[in-house]
Scaffold this motif. Structure first.
Motif, PDB file in Angstrom:
ATOM      1  N   GLY A  10       1.004  -1.045   0.293  1.00 52.27           N
ATOM      2  CA  GLY A  10       0.196   0.047  -0.212  1.00 52.27           C
ATOM      3  C   GLY A  10       0.821   1.215   0.035  1.00 52.27           C
ATOM      4  O   GLY A  10       0.839   2.003   1.545  1.00 52.27           O
ATOM      5  N   VAL A  11       1.216   1.601  -0.703  1.00 56.18           N
ATOM      6  CA  VAL A  11       2.559   2.610  -0.655  1.00 56.18           C
ATOM      7  C   VAL A  11       1.607   3.414  -2.446  1.00 56.18           C
ATOM      8  O   VAL A  11       0.685   2.789  -3.283  1.00 56.18           O
ATOM      9  N   PRO A  12       1.330   4.732  -2.596  1.00 59.91           N
ATOM     10  CA  PRO A  12       0.984   5.761  -3.327  1.00 59.91           C
ATOM     11  C   PRO A  12       1.746   5.418  -4.924  1.00 59.91           C
ATOM     12  O   PRO A  12       2.576   5.636  -5.293  1.00 59.91           O
ATOM     13  N   ARG A  13       0.475   5.504  -5.995  1.00 57.37           N
ATOM     14  CA  ARG A  13       1.367   5.107  -7.019  1.00 57.37           C
ATOM     15  C   ARG A  13       1.769   6.821  -7.805  1.00 57.37           C
ATOM     16  O   ARG A  13       1.444   7.843  -7.440  1.00 57.37           O
ATOM     17  N   PHE A 157       7.590   4.992   2.044  1.00 58.93           N
ATOM     18  CA  PHE A 157       7.994   4.789   1.010  1.00 58.93           C
ATOM     19  C   PHE A 157       9.276   5.858  -0.315  1.00 58.93           C
ATOM     20  O   PHE A 157      10.466   6.266  -0.085  1.00 58.93           O
ATOM     21  N   CYS A 158       9.109   7.195   0.269  1.00 61.47           N
ATOM     22  CA  CYS A 158       9.278   8.694   0.124  1.00 61.47           C
ATOM     23  C   CYS A 158      10.240   9.172   1.544  1.00 61.47           C
ATOM     24  O   CYS A 158       9.438   9.030   2.680  1.00 61.47           O
ATOM     25  N   SER A 199       7.092  15.370  -0.691  1.00 63.86           N
ATOM     26  CA  SER A 199       6.745  14.698  -0.612  1.00 63.86           C
ATOM     27  C   SER A 199       6.144  14.073  -1.481  1.00 63.86           C
ATOM     28  O   SER A 199       5.844  14.783  -2.244  1.00 63.86           O
ATOM     29  N   HIS A 200       5.730  12.721  -1.836  1.00 61.79           N
ATOM     30  CA  HIS A 200       5.905  12.321  -3.282  1.00 61.79           C
ATOM     31  C   HIS A 200       3.965  12.417  -3.038  1.00 61.79           C
ATOM     32  O   HIS A 200       3.520  12.733  -4.356  1.00 61.79           O
ATOM     33  N   CYS A 201       3.412  12.318  -2.259  1.00 64.36           N
ATOM     34  CA  CYS A 201       2.046  12.399  -2.272  1.00 64.36           C
ATOM     35  C   CYS A 201       1.148  13.236  -0.459  1.00 64.36           C
ATOM     36  O   CYS A 201       1.902  13.616  -0.417  1.00 64.36           O
ATOM     37  N   GLY A 202      -0.230  13.297  -0.977  1.00 62.90           N
ATOM     38  CA  GLY A 202      -0.629  14.486  -0.433  1.00 62.90           C
ATOM     39  C   GLY A 202      -0.734  14.185   1.445  1.00 62.90           C
ATOM     40  O   GLY A 202      -0.484  15.444   1.758  1.00 62.90           O
ATOM     41  N   LEU A 203      -0.192  13.305   1.321  1.00 61.94           N
ATOM     42  CA  LEU A 203      -0.307  13.031   2.990  1.00 61.94           C
ATOM     43  C   LEU A 203       1.003  13.290   3.880  1.00 61.94           C
ATOM     44  O   LEU A 203       0.843  14.135   4.492  1.00 61.94           O
ATOM     45  N   GLY A 204       1.865  12.857   2.588  1.00 63.02           N
ATOM     46  CA  GLY A 204       3.552  14.246   2.953  1.00 63.02           C
ATOM     47  C   GLY A 204       3.531  15.044   2.934  1.00 63.02           C
ATOM     48  O   GLY A 204       3.690  16.443   4.160  1.00 63.02           O
ATOM     49  N   GLN A 205       3.286  15.842   1.972  1.00 59.21           N
ATOM     50  CA  GLN A 205       2.464  17.279   1.730  1.00 59.21           C
ATOM     51  C   GLN A 205       2.217  18.011   2.708  1.00 59.21           C
ATOM     52  O   GLN A 205       2.187  19.052   2.766  1.00 59.21           O
ATOM     53  N   THR A 206       1.266  17.410   3.487  1.00 60.89           N
ATOM     54  CA  THR A 206       0.471  17.858   4.481  1.00 60.89           C
ATOM     55  C   THR A 206       0.360  17.820   5.860  1.00 60.89           C
ATOM     56  O   THR A 206       0.165  18.304   7.456  1.00 60.89           O
TER      57      THR A 206
END
Lengths: 258, 247
Positions: A10-13, A157-158, A199-206
């Motif tokens: 389960g990692v973001p694409r 992941f990132c 960050s790779h996805c919205g979770l990390g970015q926020t």
């Protein structure tokens, strides 16, 4: 979610390609939440005019808010977009509110000065979560809770999110336990920025919003705990690091304490 | 009518690209260095190290996964982006146990080379000092998990090229770590072999060939002599590796 459906980790694409062109099994896929499907159905059945008549010019219709925290009537509320935070607080009977966290741990922390801001895409956007904190709350406890939450939520992941969320958690703990310095606050602010931009996805970015927001709007929750207004305090605690060795060797003499 | 060449602009320099190329592909073909660790031209881009984060038309994107589109205005070698990269490199250093002076890969290590490139003088952040194993079980290779940066190049090489699936990532978040797919978890219990692609792709000192680690003296190694900006990835040290930009 799509990766998990396909039986992968389960990692973001990587996007693009977006799910609408290549989603589940690389086929076009619609990924939306229940509220969106429910509203789309309502529009399909009753037409768009009634829906569009509600809300603001840029945010039409209504929004479900899940209100929790320091208020007398928590629960699920439906408001037209454009409702002010103050109106929401009045509706759920919140008293003596210090801060409102809109859109969850990754959202926006609003101070009392901002309670006239509107819930809408063009002002304070939200997925629906509203957390209310009154003046009896220690906001640093809230920050600490969120910081731990994101360490747990990061998929790993990132680099920025995997490492940055832990660095932030450690720094929040350092401040919370009265070992923080002004330099630590600068580091927290900068790491927050790196998470947001890299960050790779919205979770990390926020995932650092709660820290960036509270550093800006509630600096006193940090400053009142700073050890000294010095620039540097090592994170490494020599005395506690020596404790294991003292236990093993059974030493209690003066030379075993540096 | 002459077919107009498609171009993107990186730091003010117009460079051509072919359809299907990412920003990284186009940049490398034009000999523009965008720092990276998890990218390798022979594999599907991963986009996890985030070192190659650039600004594309005002938005942050990873150059290795972002397709080139005609007219893109890209910022790469800026103070802000390089500071970002320095922080990411420092994060990778504190997350694992990277003791360059004691590492056989020193001088040939991309993490170390990128650290030099971004002007990293210290790891700055608090070290995690994780407890990680060393697997010396294989007759020809040693795996030192302390140095793994989770780029997944060995995972991809073993899965996609060698068709052996020897490496994988397990765990989530800060607990994500490299594992070896064998009942014992040891490399000796896999069919990992000297000629495997996965044996050549590690950008750091996590997968090392035994008995060859000091054949080139320290001081005479790839990045001892020239910046990674000039000489590129360390994989080119290995026979059979393609040079980037040309397949």
């Amino acid at each position: 979610m799509i990766e998990s459906l396909e039986g992968k980790r389960g990692v973001p694409r990587n996007r693009p390609p977006f799910p609408v062109t290549q989603g589940y099994l690389n086929k076009p896929t619609v990924v939306n939440n229940v509220e969106t499907f429910a509203l789309a159905a309502r529009i399909a059945v009753y037409g768009g005019d009634g829906f569009a008549a509600l809300g603001t010019k840029q945010s039409k219709g209504t929004k479900l808010l899940s209100i929790s925290g320091d208020c007398l009537r928590p629960g699920i509320y439906e408001f037209p977009f454009g409702v002010s935070v103050r109106e929401v607080l009045e509706a759920c009977n919140a008293q003596d509110t210090q801060a409102v966290q809109i859109s969850g741990a990754a959202g926006t922390c609003l101070s009392a000065k901002e309670f006239d801001r509107k819930i809408a895409f063009e002002d304070v956007a939200t997925g629906g979560s509203v957390m209310i904190f009154n003046r009896q709350r220690d906001l640093l406890e809230v920050v600490r809770n969120f910081a731990h939450f994101f360490v747990h939520e990061s998929c790993g992941f990132c680099t920025p999110c995997r490492v940055g969320t832990s660095l932030l958690k450690n720094l929040v703990e350092k401040v919370y336990t009265n070992h923080g310095t002004a330099d630590d606050l600068k580091d927290m602010s900068y790491i927050s920025q790196v998470l947001k931009t890299a960050s790779h996805c919205g979770l990390g970015q926020t995932a650092s919003n709660h820290i960036a927001d509270t550093l800006k709007k509630f600096p006193e929750i940090y400053h009142k705990r700073l050890l000294v207004e010095a620039n540097f305090e090592p994170a490494f605690d020599l005395d506690s690091a020596l404790e294991d060795a003292r236990q093993i060797t059974g030493r209690k003499d003066e030379m075993a304490y540096l | 009518m002459q077919l107009e060449e498609q171009t993107i602009t990186i730091d003010g320099q117009k460079i051509p690209f072919q359809s299907g190329q990412t920003i990284m592909d186009a940049a490398l073909a034009a000999k523009i260095y965008i720092p990276h660790l998890c990218y390798h031209p022979e594999f599907k881009p991963h986009g996890s190290c985030r070192l190659c984060t650039v600004m594309v038309n005002g938005r942050y994107e990873s150059a290795c996964t972002m397709p080139s589109v005609a007219g893109q205005e890209i910022l790469n070698n800026t103070k802000e982006l390089n500071e970002n990269r320095r922080a990411l490199t420092q994060m990778l250093f504190v997350e694992g146990n990277h003791i360059c002076p004691g590492c056989p890969k020193t001088g040939n290590c991309q993490l170390q080379a990128v650290a030099y490139y971004v002007g990293m003088l210290s790891s700055h952040y608090q070290h995690f000092y994780p407890y990680r194993d060393l697997d010396p079980s294989h007759p020809d290779y040693v795996v030192d998990f302390n140095r793994c940066i989770l780029c997944e190049l060995c995972v991809r090489a073993s899965r996609d090229v060698d068709k052996k699936n020897i490496f994988a990532i397990s765990g989530r978040g800060i607990k994500a770590h490299l594992i070896i797919n064998s009942p014992s978890g040891k490399l000796e219990d896999t069919d990992f072999a000297v000629g495997d692609k996965a044996a050549f792709v590690c950008p750091v000192g996590a997968i090392l060939r035994k008995r060859t680690r000091y054949t080139t003296p320290i001081g005479e190694r790839l990045y001892d002599k020239q910046s990674i900006r000039i000489v590129g990835d360390s994989q080119q040290l290995h026979a059979g590796a393609t040079k980037y930009g040309r397949k």
